[in-house]
Design a protein around this motif. Structure first.
Motif, PDB file in Angstrom:
ATOM      1  N   ARG A  85       0.823  -1.212   0.000  1.00 60.38           N
ATOM      2  CA  ARG A  85       0.000   0.000   0.000  1.00 60.38           C
ATOM      3  C   ARG A  85       0.855   1.260   0.000  1.00 60.38           C
ATOM      4  O   ARG A  85       0.527   2.249  -0.640  1.00 60.38           O
ATOM      5  CB  ARG A  85      -0.922  -0.018   1.230  1.00 60.38           C
ATOM      6  CG  ARG A  85      -2.036  -1.070   1.156  1.00 60.38           C
ATOM      7  CD  ARG A  85      -2.893  -1.034   2.401  1.00 60.38           C
ATOM      8  NE  ARG A  85      -3.982  -2.014   2.322  1.00 60.38           N
ATOM      9  CZ  ARG A  85      -4.852  -2.249   3.320  1.00 60.38           C
ATOM     10  NH1 ARG A  85      -4.748  -1.550   4.450  1.00 60.38           N
ATOM     11  NH2 ARG A  85      -5.798  -3.146   3.163  1.00 60.38           N
ATOM     12  N   GLU A 144       2.085   1.775  -3.473  1.00 61.67           N
ATOM     13  CA  GLU A 144       1.004   2.281  -4.317  1.00 61.67           C
ATOM     14  C   GLU A 144       0.766   3.770  -4.035  1.00 61.67           C
ATOM     15  O   GLU A 144       0.542   4.557  -4.958  1.00 61.67           O
ATOM     16  CB  GLU A 144      -0.277   1.480  -4.081  1.00 61.67           C
ATOM     17  CG  GLU A 144      -0.200   0.038  -4.604  1.00 61.67           C
ATOM     18  CD  GLU A 144      -1.463  -0.737  -4.304  1.00 61.67           C
ATOM     19  OE1 GLU A 144      -2.314  -0.201  -3.545  1.00 61.67           O
ATOM     20  OE2 GLU A 144      -1.604  -1.869  -4.817  1.00 61.67           O
ATOM     21  N   ASP A 191       3.640   5.706  -5.561  1.00 56.38           N
ATOM     22  CA  ASP A 191       3.466   5.817  -7.016  1.00 56.38           C
ATOM     23  C   ASP A 191       2.371   6.817  -7.359  1.00 56.38           C
ATOM     24  O   ASP A 191       2.498   7.595  -8.315  1.00 56.38           O
ATOM     25  CB  ASP A 191       3.132   4.450  -7.611  1.00 56.38           C
ATOM     26  CG  ASP A 191       4.312   3.493  -7.561  1.00 56.38           C
ATOM     27  OD1 ASP A 191       5.454   3.976  -7.422  1.00 56.38           O
ATOM     28  OD2 ASP A 191       4.084   2.272  -7.641  1.00 56.38           O
TER      29      ASP A 191
END
Length: 294
Positions: free
Chosen positions: A5, A8, A11
């Protein structure tokens, strides 16, 4: 799971920042394009246009009909192509021997190159030099002063130092001469740095106008950026054939100066922007991978 997570989220933040930077860089270009294709009334209503309003191309018709634009384009193309070609050739012929550690006087040569990056003669000595060489009011005055750069030479030298010497040694065993090795082995492997220097040189020559202000007197030798400068500043340019009015006065009769300036900006920007996609493929990493088997 938490680590995934976090990655993510990281990103996502990166993509958001990239999009924000891209929009920030793209918006001025879109604004110039929109204003150049809009009416002057639309521009007054909203100077920060993103899309054309009251679409018209009168500004482009006006600026494209002026003969000085085309002579300036031709001059800029001659200056850019000649300067980039000559400069890259000089970087190759100079950077290759300087990349050899066994070259006698190598450190002295590099010291002189770095010295030119730190100290310059100044405007007045350069002007006297150009005048003494008989280059005043000629395209040569816009090419020679920018033909060679110590920074670009260091880039070329550093890149060539990373080319494995085994390639040259193998070629010499086969009887290859130094010019053959340079132009048939080293230069093809140096395409990324050559493309980079071509791009640097092209942008520098294309955008340069200060040298033209100093060295150029004749209108028919104006580069494109000097033409653009006169448009933007609203300076008097020259008499149009058959009349005594200047371009700014004529522009006031057909289109407003602001839309004319934006249209000129687009005409000047587009050609140099088109160079980037063709150069981009040479900016790659690992070009030497597999060139030498250990």
């Amino acid at each position: 799971m938490k680590k995934l997570r976090r990655l993510e989220l990281f990103d996502g933040v990166n993509y958001a920042l990239i999009c924000l930077v891209s929009i920030t860089m793209l918006y001025p270009f879109l604004n110039v394009l929109a204003v150049s294709l809009s009416s002057y009334t639309a521009y007054l209503d909203n100077p920060l246009l993103l899309w054309p309003k009251d679409f018209n191309v009168e500004a482009y018709e006006e600026i494209l009909s002026h003969p000085v634009l085309w002579s300036s384009y031709l001059n800029t193309l001659i200056i850019t192509v000649t300067g980039v070609t000559g400069g890259v050739l000089l970087y190759i012929l100079t950077g290759y021997p300087l990349s050899k550690r066994h070259l006698k006087g190598r450190k002295l040569f590099m010291l002189l190159v770095v010295f030119t990056m730190l100290f310059g003669g100044g405007l007045i000595p350069n002007f006297y030099l150009i005048r003494t060489l008989g280059l005043l009011d000629s395209l040569g005055a816009l090419i020679l002063p920018m033909l060679f750069s110590g920074f670009n030479l260091i880039l070329m030298k550093t890149f060539m130092e990373n080319i494995p010497e085994e390639l040259e040694e193998a070629a010499r065993i086969d009887g290859a001469s130094d010019p053959y090795i340079l132009f048939r082995i080293v230069v093809p492997l140096s395409k990324p740095i050559i493309a980079t220097l071509c791009l640097f040189g092209a942008v520098s020559y294309w955008n340069n106008f200060f040298n033209a202000i100093i060295y150029i007197r004749s209108v028919d030798r104006w580069p494109l950026m000097l033409f653009l400068r006169e448009i933007i500043q609203g300076a008097k340019m020259m008499e149009i054939a058959g009349g005594g009015e200047n371009l700014a006065e004529r522009a006031n009769q057909l289109v407003m100066p602001e839309t004319l300036q934006y249209a000129t900006l687009m005409i000047v920007m587009v050609p140099i922007l088109c160079v980037y996609p063709f150069m981009q493929k040479y900016f790659v990493k690992g070009i030497m991978l597999g060139s030498v088997k250990g």
